[in-house]
Design an enzyme around this catalytic site. Structure first.
Site, PDB file in Angstrom:
ATOM      1  N   ALA A 114      -2.593 -37.701   5.512  1.00  0.00           N
ATOM      2  CA  ALA A 114      -1.912 -36.684   4.705  1.00  0.00           C
ATOM      3  C   ALA A 114      -1.550 -37.115   3.296  1.00  0.00           C
ATOM      4  CB  ALA A 114      -0.645 -36.224   5.430  1.00  0.00           C
ATOM      5  N   VAL A 126      -5.682 -44.444  12.020  1.00  0.00           N
ATOM      6  CA  VAL A 126      -5.322 -43.922  13.341  1.00  0.00           C
ATOM      7  C   VAL A 126      -6.304 -44.318  14.428  1.00  0.00           C
ATOM      8  CG1 VAL A 126      -4.025 -41.974  12.390  1.00  0.00           C
ATOM      9  CG2 VAL A 126      -6.465 -41.692  12.953  1.00  0.00           C
ATOM     10  N   SER A 137     -11.405 -27.448  14.238  1.00  0.00           N
ATOM     11  CA  SER A 137     -12.303 -26.813  13.274  1.00  0.00           C
ATOM     12  C   SER A 137     -12.929 -25.605  13.941  1.00  0.00           C
ATOM     13  CB  SER A 137     -13.397 -27.808  12.854  1.00  0.00           C
ATOM     14  OG  SER A 137     -14.464 -27.156  12.191  1.00  0.00           O
ATOM     15  N   TYR A 173     -19.703 -34.034  14.776  1.00  0.00           N
ATOM     16  CA  TYR A 173     -18.460 -33.412  14.312  1.00  0.00           C
ATOM     17  C   TYR A 173     -18.031 -32.317  15.279  1.00  0.00           C
ATOM     18  CZ  TYR A 173     -15.210 -31.034  11.140  1.00  0.00           C
ATOM     19  OH  TYR A 173     -14.098 -30.452  10.571  1.00  0.00           O
ATOM     20  N   LYS A 224     -14.633 -32.030  17.633  1.00  0.00           N
ATOM     21  CA  LYS A 224     -13.673 -30.955  17.448  1.00  0.00           C
ATOM     22  C   LYS A 224     -13.526 -30.090  18.700  1.00  0.00           C
ATOM     23  CE  LYS A 224     -12.386 -32.121  13.332  1.00  0.00           C
ATOM     24  NZ  LYS A 224     -11.025 -32.653  13.110  1.00  0.00           N
TER      25      LYS A 224
END
Length: 268
Positions: A25, A71, A150, A163, A167
């Site tokens: 962030a 992370v 997403s 991806y 997701k």
């Protein structure tokens, strides 16, 4: 207090006094989510892999606390949560936002190292953060977890299989945790952005234009025609959804995969 109020008046969309962590962030969508939570009167911790971006974030957002952490590394996540426990004394909100785009192109051309990194950040990272956040949320008597998925988490995405797989995994994790943590008054939801205005998607247009021998403008237009509203979403649209899901106004919303995409009809 009933967050709805008499006759629907006085809706409470604030996060006043809540202690929040937003991952990935220091810039981009995560940065806007952090700003929106601050505006909603939450205390906010921001983590990111970039020390430079974190330093700039601290200057731009007075009051925000930061931690440098990848992370996908369980040890770094553990160290970050030790700092959060010391600084905040607990946690009420976790926004699992950190993510990477993963390999682009035909599956046979995908680099295994990029595939692995995609899964490590997008799926493992959420696990590492959530497993440490849940005891804090239980101790606080409940809270909210919002996971960034997403639109690729509800449909196929040719040329972006890794991806999409990650997701979809986020949505599965979200719905499973909602059932598991609901008895502890912990709500778990996912937001599913579509095509978001900004540099990240501009890079995708450029990559597609190169692969398919078209202009940048043609590639951008191709994405636009896939959206029912014929426009892209903004980071602020996504941040608004996250703040709502964390607020008392959403106290009975859990286990949902909320599309913030203008209704993407298909992906190609």
């Amino acid at each position: 207090m009933d967050p709805i109020g008499q006759h629907g008046k006085g809706l409470d969309f604030s996060c006043r006094g809540q202690r929040a962590l937003v991952t990935g962030a220091a810039s981009g969508i995560g940065r806007v989510i952090a700003e929106a939570l601050l505006d909603a009167q939450a205390q906010v911790y921001v983590c990111d892999v970039s020390a430079e971006a974190l330093a700039e974030c601290e200057q731009a957002l007075p009051g925000v606390r930061t931690a440098r952490a990848d992370v996908s590394d369980a040890g770094q996540v553990d160290a970050m949560f030790a700092r959060i426990a010391e600084d905040f004394g607990g946690l009420d909100i976790l926004v699992n936002n950190a993510g990477v785009t993963g390999p682009v192109g035909p599956i046979e051309d995908n680099d295994p190292a990029q595939w692995e990194r995609n899964m490590q950040v997008n799926v493992n990272g959420m696990f590492y953060c959530t497993r440490r956040a849940v005891p804090m949320l239980k101790q606080a008597g409940g809270g909210a977890i919002v996971n960034t998925s997403s639109v690729a988490g509800r449909m196929g995405y040719p040329g972006r299989a890794g991806y999409a797989a990650s997701k979809w995994g986020v949505v599965g994790l979200t719905r499973s945790l909602s059932a598991e943590l609901g008895p502890h008054n912990i709500r778990v939801n996912a937001v599913l952005p579509g095509t978001v205005e900004g540099e990240r998607h501009e890079r995708l247009y450029a990559e597609r234009a190169k692969r398919q021998n078209m202009t940048f403008q043609e590639a951008e237009a191709l994405y636009t025609t896939q959206v029912a509203l014929r426009r892209f979403v903004t980071p602020r649209d996504i941040a608004a959804a996250v703040v709502f899901l964390c607020s008392p106004a959403a106290r009975n919303i859990s286990g949902q995969a909320l599309g913030v995409c203008g209704d993407v009809q298909y992906m190609r």
